[in-house]
Design an enzyme around this catalytic site. Structure first.
Site, PDB file in Angstrom:
ATOM      1  CD1 TRP A 185      43.886 110.141  11.674  1.00 48.14           C
ATOM      2  CD2 TRP A 185      46.053 109.921  12.179  1.00 48.14           C
ATOM      3  NE1 TRP A 185      44.350 109.024  11.034  1.00 48.14           N
ATOM      4  CE2 TRP A 185      45.685 108.853  11.335  1.00 48.14           C
ATOM      5  CE3 TRP A 185      47.368 109.978  12.630  1.00 48.14           C
ATOM      6  CZ2 TRP A 185      46.571 107.873  10.920  1.00 48.14           C
ATOM      7  CZ3 TRP A 185      48.260 108.993  12.218  1.00 48.14           C
ATOM      8  CH2 TRP A 185      47.864 107.952  11.378  1.00 48.14           C
ATOM      9  CG  ASP A 186      42.706 112.026   7.704  1.00 49.26           C
ATOM     10  OD1 ASP A 186      42.718 111.625   6.531  1.00 49.26           O
ATOM     11  OD2 ASP A 186      42.457 111.288   8.662  1.00 49.26           O
TER      12      ASP A 186
ATOM     13  CG  ASN B  81      36.935 108.123  12.733  1.00 45.53           C
ATOM     14  OD1 ASN B  81      36.984 106.907  12.742  1.00 45.53           O
ATOM     15  ND2 ASN B  81      37.530 108.823  11.780  1.00 45.53           N
TER      16      ASN B  81
ATOM     17  NE  ARG C  45      35.718 104.939  14.273  1.00 45.64           N
ATOM     18  CZ  ARG C  45      34.692 104.381  13.656  1.00 45.64           C
ATOM     19  NH1 ARG C  45      33.803 103.684  14.353  1.00 45.64           N
ATOM     20  NH2 ARG C  45      34.535 104.511  12.351  1.00 45.64           N
TER      21      ARG C  45
ATOM     22  CD  GLN D 282      40.690 109.457  12.648  1.00 45.19           C
ATOM     23  OE1 GLN D 282      40.914 110.614  12.311  1.00 45.19           O
ATOM     24  NE2 GLN D 282      40.633 108.469  11.772  1.00 45.19           N
TER      25      GLN D 282
ATOM     26  N   PRO E 267      28.405 101.260  10.807  1.00 45.01           N
ATOM     27  CG  PRO E 267      26.908 102.775  11.766  1.00 45.01           C
ATOM     28  CD  PRO E 267      28.241 102.127  11.992  1.00 45.01           C
ATOM     29  CD  GLU E 268      32.069 103.518   9.516  1.00 41.63           C
ATOM     30  OE1 GLU E 268      33.147 103.443  10.147  1.00 41.63           O
ATOM     31  OE2 GLU E 268      30.950 103.474  10.075  1.00 41.63           O
TER      32      GLU E 268
ATOM     33  CG  ASP F  88      40.830 102.422   9.614  1.00 40.32           C
ATOM     34  OD1 ASP F  88      41.761 103.246   9.563  1.00 40.32           O
ATOM     35  OD2 ASP F  88      39.680 102.698   9.239  1.00 40.32           O
TER      36      ASP F  88
ATOM     37  CD  GLU G 280      43.114 106.305   1.781  1.00 37.22           C
ATOM     38  OE1 GLU G 280      42.556 106.199   2.874  1.00 37.22           O
ATOM     39  OE2 GLU G 280      42.830 105.590   0.785  1.00 37.22           O
TER      40      GLU G 280
ATOM     41  CD  GLU H 127      36.876  98.108   6.014  1.00 36.47           C
ATOM     42  OE1 GLU H 127      36.183  97.257   6.613  1.00 36.47           O
ATOM     43  OE2 GLU H 127      36.953  99.278   6.378  1.00 36.47           O
TER      44      GLU H 127
END
Length: 509
Positions: free
Chosen positions: A126-127, A163, A172, A174, A247-248, A280, A464, A479
Site C-alpha cells: 500500500w506504500d 505485504n 499476508r 496489505q 520473523p522480522e 501496525d 516515515e 518497534e
C-alpha cells in the site's frame, strides 16, 4: 527451496540468532543473504557451536552477507525547493530489476521499483500507491507502469500481492490498492485500455480476499478473511495465514506473548493481521488500548478494508470484458450492492455522525474513532450529509497544527496520536475535495506540507511519520526508530504541494 520462510530454512540457527540480541533489529538477519547452501550452513553451525570459544557473530559474518541501510544525501533547503529536490530523490529510492537469486528472502521482481527507504529496502504494497501519487505529478509514468507490472507479476506468481517482496511476508497482504494503481496508471498514460489489460489480476486479487466465501452458506459463519454476517452480507477482516512470531520482529513477538496469559498463537495471528492492515500497531486493534498483548485484530471488521474491496468490486464490474460469464457478473454485482448497503448498516454511527469499526464477537460498533472513518468519503460512498458530519467531527477532533492525527488516543503505539502518516493525510485530503470542503482540504495540505518542510530544515530528512500535535517534537512509538527516505511521504508532499500551487495560481489575477 523457492519462497521458503527463513525460520523454516535455518531452523534452530534462526531462533538462536534472533534471541541472541546480536542485532537490535530482528529484520537484519532475515534480510541477510546466505553465502552457502542452507544445509551446509546448518551443518557448520552444529559442528562449531559445541567448540570452546564459539563466536556467533563471527560465524554469521562468514556465512552471510548483511544488508546495508542506504544513506541519503542531505541537501540544504531553500524556499520552495523541496518538491524539486524530491523529484530528484526518486533515484535514491529506485531499485533495478532483481536478479533471480533464491538464496535470500527477497522475492525477485522483473521491473524497477521504488522502496520506502531506511530499513525498508524492498517494495511494500500500500506504500506504493501513495508513492505513485507523487510519481504521477513528476511525470514518471514509466516507473508507475513498471511498479504496476511488478504487482501484477506477484498476483500471477503468488496468487496475491504480499505485504512486501520478502518470503516472510507471503502469508499476508496489505490494504488492496491495486485497482487504484491501475486507474492511476491509466490516467497518467492517457490509455484507458490499461484497466482491461489488468482486469484478470484484479479478479485474482479479489478471489484471494474472498477465498472460502462459497463455503459460508449460513449467516454468522466466518473463514479466513471473509465473514458471512447475520443478515447474509459478506464482509472482510484482516488475517494472516500463519500464527507464529513474525520473523522480522521475532524477539518483539516472543517477549510480548510472554507478558500475556493468552495462547501465544492467538496473539501472533492478530499481530500479523495488524501488519496486513498497514496500521501496525494502533489502539484500534487492542481490547485494552494501552496493552499491546490484548491485540484482537482478527475479531474486528474494519471499515477501511471493506471500502477498498467495494472499490475493487466496482472496478471489476466497470471494466468487465465482453463475453464474461453471466453467473460471474451476477455474483460480483450482488456482492457490490450488498457491501455498499452493509457499510452503512454496520459501520455508520448515526448518533456521532461517523463511521466506526465493527466487533465480530460483540456484534457492535467499536467506540474507538480513527481516520478509517474517512474511507467511505474517499470512495464516494457517503451521502453529502454523512460526509459533512464526518468532516465536521474530523475538523474538531483530528485536525492538528501539522495535519491529521491517526486516532484521538495517545497509547504509545505509532498509529495513534500524536502521530500523522502521509497515506491518511491523502485519504483525508481527497475526502474533503470529494464533498466540496475545499477550504478544509487547503488547510490540511498547508499544515502537512509546512510540517514536512520544517522537519526537513531541521534534519535534512523526509520522515516515515510525523508528530502533528507538537511541531517541535519528532514522532515516536513503534518497534523501530523513525525511518527516513521516505517513499509515501515524498509522494503525498509532491502531490499536495502541486495542488496548492495550482490553487495559488488560479486565485492570482
Amino acid at each position: 527451496m523457492k519462497y521458503t520462510q527463513p525460520e523454516d530454512r535455518f531452523r534452530e540457527l534462526f531462533e538462536v540468532v534472533q534471541m541472541s540480541g546480536i542485532f537490535p533489529d530482528s529484520k537484519t538477519f532475515v534480510d541477510a543473504v546466505p553465502r552457502f547452501d542452507s544445509e551446509e550452513i546448518i551443518e557448520a553451525f552444529y559442528n562449531q557451536i559445541v567448540k570452546p570459544g564459539f563466536d556467533l557473530k563471527q560465524f554469521l559474518s562468514k556465512y552471510f552477507d548483511f544488508p546495508k541501510i542506504k544513506s541519503f544525501p542531505q541537501m540544504e533547503l531553500t524556499a520552495d525547493s523541496l518538491a524539486e529536490r524530491l523529484s530528484m530523490q526518486w533515484d535514491n529510492l529506485t531499485r533495478m530489476p532483481d536478479s533471480n537469486n533464491e538464496a535470500g528472502s527477497l522475492i525477485p521482481l522483473p521491473n524497477a521499483y521504488i522502496v520506502p527507504g531506511g530499513r525498508f529496502n524492498e517494495i511494500y504494497y500500500w506504500d506504493s500507491y501513495f508513492t505513485m501519487v507523487g510519481l504521477k505529478v513528476n511525470g514518471k509514468k514509466e516507473m508507475i507502469a513498471s511498479m504496476v507490472a511488478n504487482f501484477a507479476f506477484l498476483i500471477r506468481e503468488i496468487g496475491h500481492i504480499p505485504n512486501g517482496n520478502r518470503t516472510y511476508f507471503l502469508s499476508r497482504s496489505q490494504p488492496p490498492f491495486f485497482c487504484q494503481m491501475v486507474d492511476l496508471l491509466a490516467k497518467a498514460s492517457g490509455d484507458p485500455k490499461i484497466k482491461q489489460h489488468y482486469w484478470p489480476e484484479m479478479v485474482m486479487e479479489y478471489e484471494f480476499w474472498m477465498d472460502g466465501a462459497h463455503k459460508l452458506q449460513m449467516p454468522g459463519r466466518y473463514g479466513k478473511r471473509v465473514i458471512r454476517m447475520d443478515d447474509d452480507a459478506l464482509l472482510n477482516r484482516y488475517w494472516d495465514g500463519r500464527n507464529n512470531p513474525r520473523p522480522e520482529s521475532f524477539v518483539e513477538d516472543v517477549e510480548l506473548a510472554e507478558t500475556s496469559k493468552r495462547f501465544p498463537s492467538k496473539i501472533y495471528r492478530s499481530l500479523r493481521a495488524a501488519c496486513e492492515s498497514g496500521w501496525d500497531f494502533s489502539s484500534r486493534w487492542l481490547y485494552n488500548p494501552f496493552e499491546l498483548n490484548s491485540i484482537q485484530t482478527v475479531a474486528i471488521i474494519p471499515v477501511d478494508l471493506n471500502v477498498l474491496l467495494f472499490q475493487l468490486e466496482k472496478s471489476i464490474l466497470k471494466n468487465m470484458p465482453e463475453g464474461t460469464a453471466e453467473d460471474f457478473k451476477k455474483k460480483i454485482r450482488q456482492r457490490y450492492i450488498n457491501r455498499k448497503e452493509a457499510i452503512d448498516r454496520y459501520f455508520w454511527d448515526e448518533g456521532q455522525g461517523i463511521y466506526l469499526d465493527y466487533h465480530l464477537k460483540f456484534k457492535d460498533k467499536i467506540q474507538r474513532p480513527s481516520l478509517a472513518m474517512l474511507y467511505p468519503l474517499y470512495a464516494g460512498i457517503a451521502s453529502q450529509d454523512q460526509a459533512d458530519r464526518v468532516l465536521g467531527y474530523v475538523g474538531k477532533t483530528f485536525l492538528k497544527p501539522g495535519g491529521l492525527i491517526t486516532t484521538a488516543l495517545n497509547s504509545g503505539q505509532q498509529w495513534d496520536a500524536p502521530n500523522g502518516w502521509a497515506p491518511l493525510q491523502w485519504i483525508g485530503f481527497k475526502s474533503m475535495l470529494n464533498y466540496g470542503h475545499t477550504d478544509l482540504a487547503k488547510t490540511l495540505a498547508e499544515r502537512w506540507t509546512n510540517l514536512n518542510e520544517q522537519v526537513y530544515k531541521r534534519t535534512g530528512k523526509m520522515m516515515e511519520k510525523y508528530n502533528v500535535e507538537d511541531l517541535s517534537l519528532e514522532a515516536g512509538g513503534g518497534e523501530y526508530p523513525v525511518q527516513d527516505g521516505f517513499g509515501w511521504t515524498n509522494g503525498v508532499y509532491v502531490a499536495m504541494k502541486s495542488w496548492l500551487e495550482k490553487q495559488t495560481s488560479a486565485s492570482t489575477p
